[in-house]
Motif scaffolding. Structure first.
Motif, mmCIF file in Angstrom:
data_model
loop_
_atom_site.group_PDB
_atom_site.id
_atom_site.type_symbol
_atom_site.label_atom_id
_atom_site.label_comp_id
_atom_site.label_asym_id
_atom_site.label_seq_id
_atom_site.Cartn_x
_atom_site.Cartn_y
_atom_site.Cartn_z
ATOM 1 N N THR A 123 30.755 -4.595 -24.101
ATOM 2 C CA THR A 123 30.111 -6.079 -24.140
ATOM 3 C C THR A 123 29.056 -6.271 -25.278
ATOM 4 O OG1 THR A 123 30.810 -6.565 -21.875
ATOM 5 C CG2 THR A 123 29.256 -8.154 -22.944
ATOM 6 N N LEU A 124 28.065 -5.508 -25.028
ATOM 7 C CA LEU A 124 26.759 -5.436 -25.797
ATOM 8 C C LEU A 124 27.211 -5.077 -27.294
ATOM 9 C CD1 LEU A 124 24.240 -3.694 -23.781
ATOM 10 C CD2 LEU A 124 24.406 -6.100 -24.190
ATOM 11 N N LEU A 125 28.130 -4.334 -27.282
ATOM 12 C CA LEU A 125 28.626 -3.921 -28.735
ATOM 13 C C LEU A 125 29.255 -4.959 -29.211
ATOM 14 C CD1 LEU A 125 28.990 -1.760 -31.096
ATOM 15 C CD2 LEU A 125 31.015 -0.769 -29.933
ATOM 16 N N SER A 126 30.535 -5.554 -28.763
ATOM 17 C CA SER A 126 30.956 -6.605 -29.076
ATOM 18 C C SER A 126 30.113 -7.782 -29.757
ATOM 19 C CB SER A 126 32.187 -7.220 -28.061
ATOM 20 O OG SER A 126 32.740 -6.078 -27.802
ATOM 21 N N LEU B 214 30.534 -16.474 -14.994
ATOM 22 C CA LEU B 214 29.614 -15.680 -14.622
ATOM 23 C C LEU B 214 29.738 -14.230 -15.379
ATOM 24 C CD1 LEU B 214 30.132 -16.333 -10.823
ATOM 25 C CD2 LEU B 214 28.401 -17.309 -12.126
ATOM 26 N N PRO B 215 28.411 -13.726 -15.707
ATOM 27 C CA PRO B 215 28.594 -12.569 -16.286
ATOM 28 C C PRO B 215 28.417 -11.407 -15.306
ATOM 29 C CG PRO B 215 26.329 -13.546 -16.447
ATOM 30 C CD PRO B 215 27.212 -14.468 -15.793
ATOM 31 N N THR B 216 29.605 -11.327 -14.690
ATOM 32 C CA THR B 216 29.552 -10.236 -13.550
ATOM 33 C C THR B 216 31.044 -9.592 -13.572
ATOM 34 O OG1 THR B 216 29.903 -9.906 -11.008
ATOM 35 C CG2 THR B 216 30.659 -12.224 -12.236
ATOM 36 N N PRO C 241 39.719 -2.557 -20.908
ATOM 37 C CA PRO C 241 38.486 -2.437 -19.991
ATOM 38 C C PRO C 241 37.246 -2.040 -20.748
ATOM 39 C CG PRO C 241 39.921 -0.674 -19.536
ATOM 40 C CD PRO C 241 40.714 -1.549 -20.657
ATOM 41 N N ILE C 242 36.935 -2.823 -21.785
ATOM 42 C CA ILE C 242 35.633 -2.412 -22.325
ATOM 43 C C ILE C 242 34.559 -3.487 -22.645
ATOM 44 C CG2 ILE C 242 36.836 -0.494 -23.586
ATOM 45 C CD1 ILE C 242 37.287 -2.336 -26.150
ATOM 46 N N SER C 243 34.899 -4.589 -21.996
ATOM 47 C CA SER C 243 33.912 -5.569 -21.833
ATOM 48 C C SER C 243 33.866 -6.217 -20.560
ATOM 49 C CB SER C 243 34.030 -6.582 -23.217
ATOM 50 O OG SER C 243 34.864 -7.207 -23.068
ATOM 51 N N ILE C 244 32.740 -6.959 -20.491
ATOM 52 C CA ILE C 244 32.752 -7.953 -19.116
ATOM 53 C C ILE C 244 33.548 -9.015 -19.422
ATOM 54 C CG2 ILE C 244 31.184 -9.058 -17.693
ATOM 55 C CD1 ILE C 244 31.236 -6.019 -17.433
ATOM 56 N N ASN C 245 34.709 -9.394 -18.909
ATOM 57 C CA ASN C 245 35.467 -10.582 -18.972
ATOM 58 C C ASN C 245 35.910 -10.767 -20.485
ATOM 59 O OD1 ASN C 245 35.383 -10.933 -16.126
ATOM 60 N ND2 ASN C 245 33.474 -12.229 -16.312
ATOM 61 N N GLY C 246 35.701 -9.843 -21.380
ATOM 62 C CA GLY C 246 36.395 -9.840 -22.785
ATOM 63 C C GLY C 246 35.260 -10.744 -23.387
ATOM 64 N N LEU C 247 34.016 -10.594 -22.964
ATOM 65 C CA LEU C 247 32.805 -11.339 -23.598
ATOM 66 C C LEU C 247 32.481 -10.591 -24.748
ATOM 67 C CD1 LEU C 247 30.581 -13.705 -23.722
ATOM 68 C CD2 LEU C 247 29.059 -12.137 -22.111
ATOM 69 N N GLY C 248 32.513 -11.152 -26.129
ATOM 70 C CA GLY C 248 32.217 -10.714 -27.113
ATOM 71 C C GLY C 248 33.338 -9.844 -27.906
ATOM 72 N N LEU C 249 34.157 -9.209 -27.038
ATOM 73 C CA LEU C 249 35.491 -8.743 -27.500
ATOM 74 C C LEU C 249 36.534 -9.873 -28.177
ATOM 75 C CD1 LEU C 249 37.391 -6.192 -28.022
ATOM 76 C CD2 LEU C 249 37.959 -6.349 -25.624
ATOM 77 N N GLN C 250 36.653 -10.744 -26.999
ATOM 78 C CA GLN C 250 37.435 -11.809 -27.661
ATOM 79 C C GLN C 250 37.100 -12.536 -28.859
ATOM 80 O OE1 GLN C 250 39.109 -14.903 -24.860
ATOM 81 N NE2 GLN C 250 38.172 -16.417 -26.026
ATOM 82 N N GLU C 251 35.647 -12.748 -28.994
ATOM 83 C CA GLU C 251 35.317 -13.400 -30.076
ATOM 84 C C GLU C 251 35.425 -12.602 -31.607
ATOM 85 O OE1 GLU C 251 34.014 -15.375 -26.794
ATOM 86 O OE2 GLU C 251 33.764 -13.377 -27.368
ATOM 87 N N VAL C 252 35.320 -11.372 -31.299
ATOM 88 C CA VAL C 252 35.498 -10.399 -32.498
ATOM 89 C C VAL C 252 37.101 -10.416 -32.818
ATOM 90 C CG1 VAL C 252 35.222 -8.029 -33.280
ATOM 91 C CG2 VAL C 252 33.428 -9.142 -32.102
ATOM 92 N N THR C 253 37.586 -10.073 -31.687
ATOM 93 C CA THR C 253 39.104 -10.271 -32.187
ATOM 94 C C THR C 253 39.803 -11.267 -32.641
ATOM 95 O OG1 THR C 253 39.385 -8.722 -29.812
ATOM 96 C CG2 THR C 253 41.394 -9.816 -30.879
ATOM 97 N N VAL C 254 39.354 -12.722 -32.262
ATOM 98 C CA VAL C 254 39.886 -13.832 -32.852
ATOM 99 C C VAL C 254 39.308 -14.045 -34.179
ATOM 100 C CG1 VAL C 254 39.637 -16.408 -32.508
ATOM 101 C CG2 VAL C 254 39.955 -15.194 -30.626
#
Length: 328
Positions: free
Chosen positions: A21-24, A100-102, A249-262
């Motif tokens: 998540t932090l990396l994304s 929720l960031p959980t 399974p490399i981020s919390i709820n796709g946070l950051g990963l979805q944005e980078v992918t889009v």
């Protein structure tokens, strides 16, 4: 007590997700700094108000469609499920997943609530697995629309792809094969509960197709509002790729990963400007959070465990984890 190995595995999985998540997010911030985040956000003001209204309506229909899909699958339960209960649980799950960031997933929230309203644990667990499977199947139907631009991409990066294949660990492909095999075994096992009610499956699939259509139209309206255009089917293909990538399974709820992918897929495959793709990524995250906010009114009791005993919550987590593990 849980074996020490399982505890370590859980801790490692959580650590990987937080680091991912932090990396994304870091990559997203880097992209914004290169493009100019102020310019990207300022582009929102160019979109007509009517476009935002239409997008809002489509977002609500999309969320209600996810409720309709799960409620349809719950009809196999011998205990009638009140639509109000499944609606509340659906939005509680959406709130958990999108706001929720959980690491507590929306499925676990729905499962705990389902036990509270009297749905049997096996049916509740199986319905959530099938809910995911139907959603994945719907997205799989859109994958063929990504073939054309994937072939073009593969053709222009053949040398790089050969190098990538050469450096892949020898056991990686076999692990992928085993995961695919387990996936189809889970599909077959889950289908057994619903084989006697094929109409329910078709109804659930219809809801997921409505949900997907709304997402594609939202993206098209937003891109058009930014002064660019992208064919509807191309959007479907790119979003289906985005969906499966964000399942990693490399981020919390796709946070950051979805944005980078889009940002990357819509600019690289769709050909739209990087400013528009970044604006789209940010807007979609905000949109999903906003339309999930009604779940805040229902998740409090579930998170606090009101109306459901501690043993039931532990049982819910134990039964959900093996079934959902391959998608986490």
């Amino acid at each position: 007590m849980e074996p020490l190995v399982k505890i370590k595995e859980k801790k490692s999985a959580v650590l990987i997700r937080w680091l991912g998540t932090l990396l994304s997010i870091a990559v997203m911030i880097f992209l914004l700094s290169k493009v100019g985040w102020q310019d990207a956000l300022a582009n929102f003001g160019e979109i007509p108000l009517l476009t935002f209204v239409l997008i809002g309506l489509l977002a609500v229909i999309s969320r209600l469609s996810t409720f309709g899909r799960w409620h349809s699958l719950l009809k196999v339960s011998q205990t009638p499920v009140d639509a109000k209960d499944s609606l509340r649980l659906t939005f509680a799950g959406l709130f958990s997943s999108n706001v929720l960031p959980t690491t507590i997933g929306g499925d676990l929230v729905r499962l705990g609530g389902a036990l509270r309203v009297g749905i049997s644990s096996p049916i509740a667990t199986a319905s959530l697995v099938m809910d995911r499977l139907v959603g994945m199947f719907g997205m799989t139907l859109a994958l063929p629309f990504s073939v054309s631009f994937l072939q073009k991409f593969m053709g222009t990066t053949l040398i790089e792809n050969r190098f990538a294949l050469a450096v892949i660990p020898s056991g990686f492909l076999s692990k992928v094969g085993k995961s695919i095999k387990k996936y189809f075994e889970q599909v077959v096992q889950s289908l057994r509960t619903w084989t006697r009610e094929p109409g329910i499956l078709l109804q659930a699939l219809a809801f997921t197709l409505i949900h997907q259509t709304c997402i594609y139209l939202i993206i098209k309206l937003f891109i058009n509002g930014m002064g660019e255009d992208l064919p509807f089917l191309t959007i479907a293909g790119i979003w289906s790729l985005t969906y499966f990538i964000t399942l990693l399974p490399i981020s919390i709820n796709g946070l950051g990963l979805q944005e980078v992918t889009v940002t990357n897929l819509f600019s690289a495959f769709g050909g739209i400007s990087i400013q528009t793709s970044i604006s789209l990524a940010i807007f979609l995250r905000i949109l999903w959070m906003v339309v999930s906010l009604p779940g805040a009114f229902f998740i409090g009791d579930l998170m606090a465990g009101k109306g459901i005993g501690k043993e039931s919550l532990e049982l819910a987590e134990e039964e959900q984890q093996p079934a959902m593990k391959q998608w986490e």
